[in-house]
Design an enzyme around this catalytic site. Sequence first.
Site, short mmCIF file in Angstrom:
data_model
loop_
_atom_site.label_atom_id
_atom_site.label_comp_id
_atom_site.label_asym_id
_atom_site.label_seq_id
_atom_site.Cartn_x
_atom_site.Cartn_y
_atom_site.Cartn_z
N ILE A 129 28.59 19.81 -3.42
CA ILE A 129 29.89 19.97 -4.11
C ILE A 129 31.05 19.46 -3.26
CG2 ILE A 129 30.36 22.35 -3.27
CD1 ILE A 129 31.38 22.96 -6.16
N ASP A 156 31.05 12.89 -5.41
CA ASP A 156 30.65 13.19 -6.79
C ASP A 156 30.76 14.67 -7.08
OD1 ASP A 156 30.00 10.54 -6.70
OD2 ASP A 156 27.92 10.78 -7.31
N LEU A 187 20.28 22.54 2.11
CA LEU A 187 19.22 22.26 1.13
C LEU A 187 17.83 22.35 1.75
CD1 LEU A 187 19.19 21.56 -1.87
CD2 LEU A 187 19.14 19.15 -1.26
N SER A 193 19.10 6.86 -7.33
CA SER A 193 19.96 5.76 -6.86
C SER A 193 19.40 4.39 -7.18
CB SER A 193 20.11 5.89 -5.34
OG SER A 193 20.68 4.72 -4.81
N GLU A 226 19.50 2.14 -5.22
CA GLU A 226 18.85 1.67 -3.99
C GLU A 226 17.33 1.65 -4.15
OE1 GLU A 226 19.68 0.78 -0.52
OE2 GLU A 226 21.39 0.11 -1.67
N TYR A 231 16.31 5.97 3.25
CA TYR A 231 17.09 6.65 2.19
C TYR A 231 16.46 6.37 0.82
CZ TYR A 231 20.83 7.28 -1.25
OH TYR A 231 21.55 7.63 -2.37
N LYS A 273 14.72 8.88 -1.85
CA LYS A 273 15.20 9.04 -3.23
C LYS A 273 14.07 8.79 -4.23
CE LYS A 273 19.62 10.20 -3.18
NZ LYS A 273 20.09 11.45 -3.78
P1 NAP Z 1 28.51 12.15 -0.40
O1 NAP Z 1 29.98 12.02 -0.63
O2 NAP Z 1 27.92 11.65 0.86
O3 NAP Z 1 28.16 13.70 -0.56
C1 NAP Z 1 26.93 14.22 -0.14
C2 NAP Z 1 26.99 15.73 -0.25
O4 NAP Z 1 25.74 16.29 0.22
C3 NAP Z 1 28.08 16.37 0.63
O5 NAP Z 1 28.63 17.47 -0.07
C4 NAP Z 1 27.30 16.86 1.83
O6 NAP Z 1 27.91 17.93 2.52
C5 NAP Z 1 26.02 17.33 1.13
N1 NAP Z 1 24.89 17.50 2.04
C6 NAP Z 1 24.39 16.58 2.90
N2 NAP Z 1 23.33 17.10 3.56
C7 NAP Z 1 23.17 18.37 3.09
C8 NAP Z 1 22.27 19.42 3.38
N3 NAP Z 1 21.30 19.26 4.31
N4 NAP Z 1 22.38 20.59 2.71
C9 NAP Z 1 23.37 20.75 1.79
N5 NAP Z 1 24.27 19.81 1.49
C10 NAP Z 1 24.16 18.62 2.12
O7 NAP Z 1 27.70 11.47 -1.59
P2 NAP Z 1 28.20 11.05 -3.07
O8 NAP Z 1 28.68 9.66 -3.03
O9 NAP Z 1 29.03 12.13 -3.62
O10 NAP Z 1 26.80 11.01 -3.83
C11 NAP Z 1 26.27 12.18 -4.45
C12 NAP Z 1 24.76 12.02 -4.60
O11 NAP Z 1 24.48 10.87 -5.40
C13 NAP Z 1 24.01 11.79 -3.30
O12 NAP Z 1 22.75 12.41 -3.45
C14 NAP Z 1 23.83 10.30 -3.23
O13 NAP Z 1 22.70 9.97 -2.46
C15 NAP Z 1 23.65 9.96 -4.70
N6 NAP Z 1 24.08 8.64 -5.12
C16 NAP Z 1 25.33 8.19 -4.81
C17 NAP Z 1 25.77 6.96 -5.27
C18 NAP Z 1 27.14 6.44 -4.96
O14 NAP Z 1 27.35 5.24 -5.12
N7 NAP Z 1 28.08 7.28 -4.59
C19 NAP Z 1 24.91 6.18 -6.07
C20 NAP Z 1 23.64 6.68 -6.39
C21 NAP Z 1 23.24 7.92 -5.93
P3 NAP Z 1 29.05 17.66 3.67
O15 NAP Z 1 30.34 17.48 2.90
O16 NAP Z 1 28.99 18.88 4.48
O17 NAP Z 1 28.64 16.41 4.39
O1 G4F Z 2 28.95 0.89 0.83
P1 G4F Z 2 27.56 0.81 1.32
O2 G4F Z 2 27.25 1.52 2.58
O3 G4F Z 2 26.66 1.33 0.11
P2 G4F Z 2 25.10 1.17 -0.21
O4 G4F Z 2 24.30 0.87 0.98
O5 G4F Z 2 24.99 0.23 -1.36
O6 G4F Z 2 24.72 2.66 -0.66
C1 G4F Z 2 25.57 3.39 -1.53
O7 G4F Z 2 25.22 3.14 -2.87
C2 G4F Z 2 23.89 3.59 -3.23
C3 G4F Z 2 23.67 3.19 -4.70
O8 G4F Z 2 23.15 1.91 -4.78
C4 G4F Z 2 23.80 5.08 -3.01
F1 G4F Z 2 22.59 5.51 -3.41
C5 G4F Z 2 24.05 5.39 -1.56
O9 G4F Z 2 24.04 6.82 -1.39
C6 G4F Z 2 25.44 4.87 -1.17
O10 G4F Z 2 26.41 5.61 -1.88
O11 G4F Z 2 27.12 -0.71 1.49
C7 G4F Z 2 27.26 -1.66 0.43
C8 G4F Z 2 26.96 -3.05 0.97
C9 G4F Z 2 25.67 -3.14 1.77
O12 G4F Z 2 24.97 -4.28 1.38
C10 G4F Z 2 26.12 -3.28 3.21
O13 G4F Z 2 25.23 -4.03 4.03
O14 G4F Z 2 28.01 -3.41 1.89
C11 G4F Z 2 27.44 -4.00 3.03
N1 G4F Z 2 28.35 -3.85 4.16
C12 G4F Z 2 28.96 -4.88 4.83
N2 G4F Z 2 29.68 -4.40 5.84
C13 G4F Z 2 28.71 -2.69 4.75
C14 G4F Z 2 29.55 -3.04 5.81
N3 G4F Z 2 28.41 -1.41 4.46
C15 G4F Z 2 28.97 -0.44 5.24
N4 G4F Z 2 28.71 0.86 4.95
N5 G4F Z 2 29.78 -0.75 6.32
C16 G4F Z 2 30.09 -2.03 6.63
O15 G4F Z 2 30.83 -2.27 7.59
#
Ligand code: NAP
Ligand code: G4F
Length: 334
Positions: free
Chosen positions: A9, A13, A64, A130, A132, A154, A158
């Site tokens: 939370i 998201d 978790l 995801s 991914e 990761y 997932k």
């Molecule tokens: P986020 O901002 O990194 O949030 C992750 C959350 O998980 C945070 O509240 C974090 O707590 C909590 N958490 C991490 N480890 C934990 C543990 N061991 N026990 C309990 N809570 C824990 O991620 P998000 O972008 O909101 O994404 C939400 C979910 O969707 C994730 O599962 C992510 O992998 C998935 N997802 C995200 C995307 C995207 O593009 N954003 C796309 C596809 C799937 P803290 O605040 O304490 O760190």
């Molecule tokens: O923003 P990113 O770290 O996101 P990534 O790896 O796509 O993962 C995110 O999206 C996933 C859904 O497809 C989620 F499941 C996952 O939890 C997360 O939210 O990187 C995006 C792209 C990558 O290709 C990376 O190599 O950006 C490229 N990149 C280039 N320079 C970088 C950087 N990424 C990061 N984090 N930092 C850089 O400096």
Amino acid sequence: MKTALITGISGQDGSYLAELLLAKGYQVHGLIRRSSTFNTSRIQHLYQDPHTPNPRLSLTYGDLTDEGAVIRLVERIQPDEIYNLAAQSHVRVSFDSPGYTADVTARGTLNLLECIRHSGKRTRFYQASSSEMFGLVQETPQRETTPFYPRSPYAVSKMFAHWMTVNYREAYDIFACSGILFNHESPRRGETFVTRKITRAAARIKLGLEDVLYLGNLDARRDWGFAGDYVEAMWMMLQQDAPDDYVVATGETHTVRDFLDVTFDHLGLDWRKHVKIDPRYFRPTEVDLLLGDSTRAREKLGWAPRVRFQELAKMMADADLAAESRICKSEGRI
Ligand code: NAP
Ligand code: G4F
């Protein structure tokens, strides 16, 4: 009144979903981790004021991976819906911490599914899967039937959680849905993901607070949407007559370079004068291209994204510029 549990939370998201569910009249419970600094800034505004917590929002400390704590929480609150958003969610970090990533992102999901299986209550379950998982993509665009080919610890974690969700649905008749969400961003995005890293740095460069932005692979393509739109799809999945899995995406793909173009142009800057490539940000195995086909979500859920790529980048840049300006003003620098 429906009761929901959101793990994660305090994340991007989780905060948008908590807003949505509170607006719909839910009693919302959140699992939060103890941290040495405050980690609730994204949900602070959901309390009516800092001293009087919203009676419909309740936070419980736990991890978790702590099965006992998770079981006790679920038994106590008897949720109608569980949204499992908690994860070690950073792809690059998962190469450094594969075991921890598997414990939280894979095994943690199983802990929740086991709670539901043994509770006897028909709790509905949403799993944050995801794009991914598509990794080295086997077809483009990617849809629910596209074979997975994960490219990081990761993504493998997932995949485990995704298939456990499918298996518990089929084996135990649990209402469990897996949302295969493509990248979604917002002003609340974590600062180490590439979009937010770019918008925050661009704002700071604009204000003269820094000059150089170090990045990795600029050629990677992602299907980027707005997190506020995507949490609506999560809720919609759990309101259907039958559980299913859904791809949630915009259907547009852009490079990291495109994101730099829009952001820096918007702030009147030229990114080529500021960006340097740092190999530390390259991944051992990269996901080169993601592009989602969300036809099923559009047709069955009636879901559609509202915010497009350019608007998203500008929204994030504006928010970071406003936030960094406020900090400068409070420190008497402008
Ligand atoms: P986020 O901002 O990194 O949030 C992750 C959350 O998980 C945070 O509240 C974090 O707590 C909590 N958490 C991490 N480890 C934990 C543990 N061991 N026990 C309990 N809570 C824990 O991620 P998000 O972008 O909101 O994404 C939400 C979910 O969707 C994730 O599962 C992510 O992998 C998935 N997802 C995200 C995307 C995207 O593009 N954003 C796309 C596809 C799937 P803290 O605040 O304490 O760190
Ligand atoms: O923003 P990113 O770290 O996101 P990534 O790896 O796509 O993962 C995110 O999206 C996933 C859904 O497809 C989620 F499941 C996952 O939890 C997360 O939210 O990187 C995006 C792209 C990558 O290709 C990376 O190599 O950006 C490229 N990149 C280039 N320079 C970088 C950087 N990424 C990061 N984090 N930092 C850089 O400096």
